[in-house]
Design an enzyme around this catalytic site. Sequence first.
Site, PDB file in Angstrom:
ATOM      1  N   HIS A 228      40.313  41.755  33.961  1.00  0.00           N
ATOM      2  CA  HIS A 228      38.925  41.621  34.164  1.00  0.00           C
ATOM      3  C   HIS A 228      38.165  42.537  35.401  1.00  0.00           C
ATOM      4  CE1 HIS A 228      40.163  38.929  38.231  1.00  0.00           C
ATOM      5  NE2 HIS A 228      38.995  39.224  38.469  1.00  0.00           N
ATOM      6  N   ASP A 250      45.555  39.675  32.892  1.00  0.00           N
ATOM      7  CA  ASP A 250      44.431  40.384  33.512  1.00  0.00           C
ATOM      8  C   ASP A 250      45.593  40.804  34.350  1.00  0.00           C
ATOM      9  OD1 ASP A 250      42.878  39.825  34.588  1.00  0.00           O
ATOM     10  OD2 ASP A 250      42.574  38.503  35.648  1.00  0.00           O
ATOM     11  N   GLY A 328      36.719  38.979  46.139  1.00  0.00           N
ATOM     12  CA  GLY A 328      35.985  39.939  46.566  1.00  0.00           C
ATOM     13  C   GLY A 328      37.536  40.748  46.482  1.00  0.00           C
ATOM     14  N   SER A 330      39.648  40.330  43.838  1.00  0.00           N
ATOM     15  CA  SER A 330      40.513  40.153  42.832  1.00  0.00           C
ATOM     16  C   SER A 330      41.059  41.686  42.359  1.00  0.00           C
ATOM     17  CB  SER A 330      39.910  40.416  41.737  1.00  0.00           C
ATOM     18  OG  SER A 330      38.570  39.023  41.238  1.00  0.00           O
ATOM     19  N   SER A 345      44.130  37.812  40.448  1.00  0.00           N
ATOM     20  CA  SER A 345      43.766  37.072  39.475  1.00  0.00           C
ATOM     21  C   SER A 345      42.081  35.969  39.296  1.00  0.00           C
ATOM     22  CB  SER A 345      44.567  37.337  38.356  1.00  0.00           C
ATOM     23  OG  SER A 345      43.833  36.245  36.773  1.00  0.00           O
TER      24      SER A 345
END
Length: 369
Positions: A228, A250, A328, A330, A345
Amino acid sequence: MTKSPSRTPRRLATTAAVAGLAAFGLIAPSTASATGIDGYGASVQHAAVSSLAADAHVSAAEATAQLRAQQAATDTVHAVTGALGQRAAGGYLDAKGTPTVNVLDAAAADQARAAGAVAKVVRHSSAQLADAQGALQALPAVTHTAIGLDEQANRIVVTVSDAAKGPALDRLLAAARGFGERVAVEHVTGAMHTAIYNGEAITGGGTRCSVGFNTNKGGQNYIVDAGHCTRAVSQWNVGPSQGASFPGNDYGLIRNSNSTGPGEVSLYNGSTQRISSAATATVGERICKSGSTTRLTCGSVTRTNVTVNYSEGSVSQLIQTSASVNPGDSGGCLFDGSKGLGITSGMGGGSSYFQPVGEALSAYGVSLN
């Protein structure tokens, strides 16, 4: 679920996973000692022992002993379930770290015990649970819900956030009830979502994510990160996005053109943890994660093969844990000592979710640095 780009505000490049920012910190090789845990750097060992001691209400010495035995215990779970095949219905580590295998008959239980595992005779086979999960996931996706395998309870769990609404939710709940004991429904607070915030770590186009794992292919360094993140940004401060698989999966790939890529995780205290291999997560396994927002946090794997329905789309086969994650983080990394397990994720309902890293490494043909 919030996908959390990991923040490593201050240093981009040289830490672990990647390029640029320290989003995901990996670890430096640990030194074995009478009090050390093989594969764990000093900071990670301290955090992991403290987390387990607090969660299980045991002493630091007892927590250390459990973590020392964890690798052998997870190996036993995988070996026994593999040998039993369809006569096993998954396996996990119990609260004391004991390898436990679900079995369908007395003969399989005897075989599991002979191999060093605790045997638990259960009612539902893996195939029966997979059929139920598949049928539920075939329904129209309901945002802010998740569907995953609870091996400890031998059932599928539908997690419903208080943000989930509408007729599709009613159909999902009705279908879940139709499976009887094979499916349970749990209600949680807090939306499930991905989140990319402005800020530090790897940045591009006003977006921030955390570094995942530093990898290489043909002499070129790459960062394996959250899909993402790489779908949203084409050019990062460390280099261009080279691929994105999201939703569905992802994971994504960034070409690391501007910095080094040591195979270590930043722990946000000046130290790192070496990551030397990729592995499959086991329910009950004690883990830690590094990200730029929440930095180093630890917990345990609570479920596997989880499908999370973000507003941007559904992602399947995720790892669910109790480690703290926030926006933040991710792209940051999930690990157990020197073993890399997953890529951050998202989050929601008090849980955090991770894309298995092995799938991403295989998809892009890259190797850990």
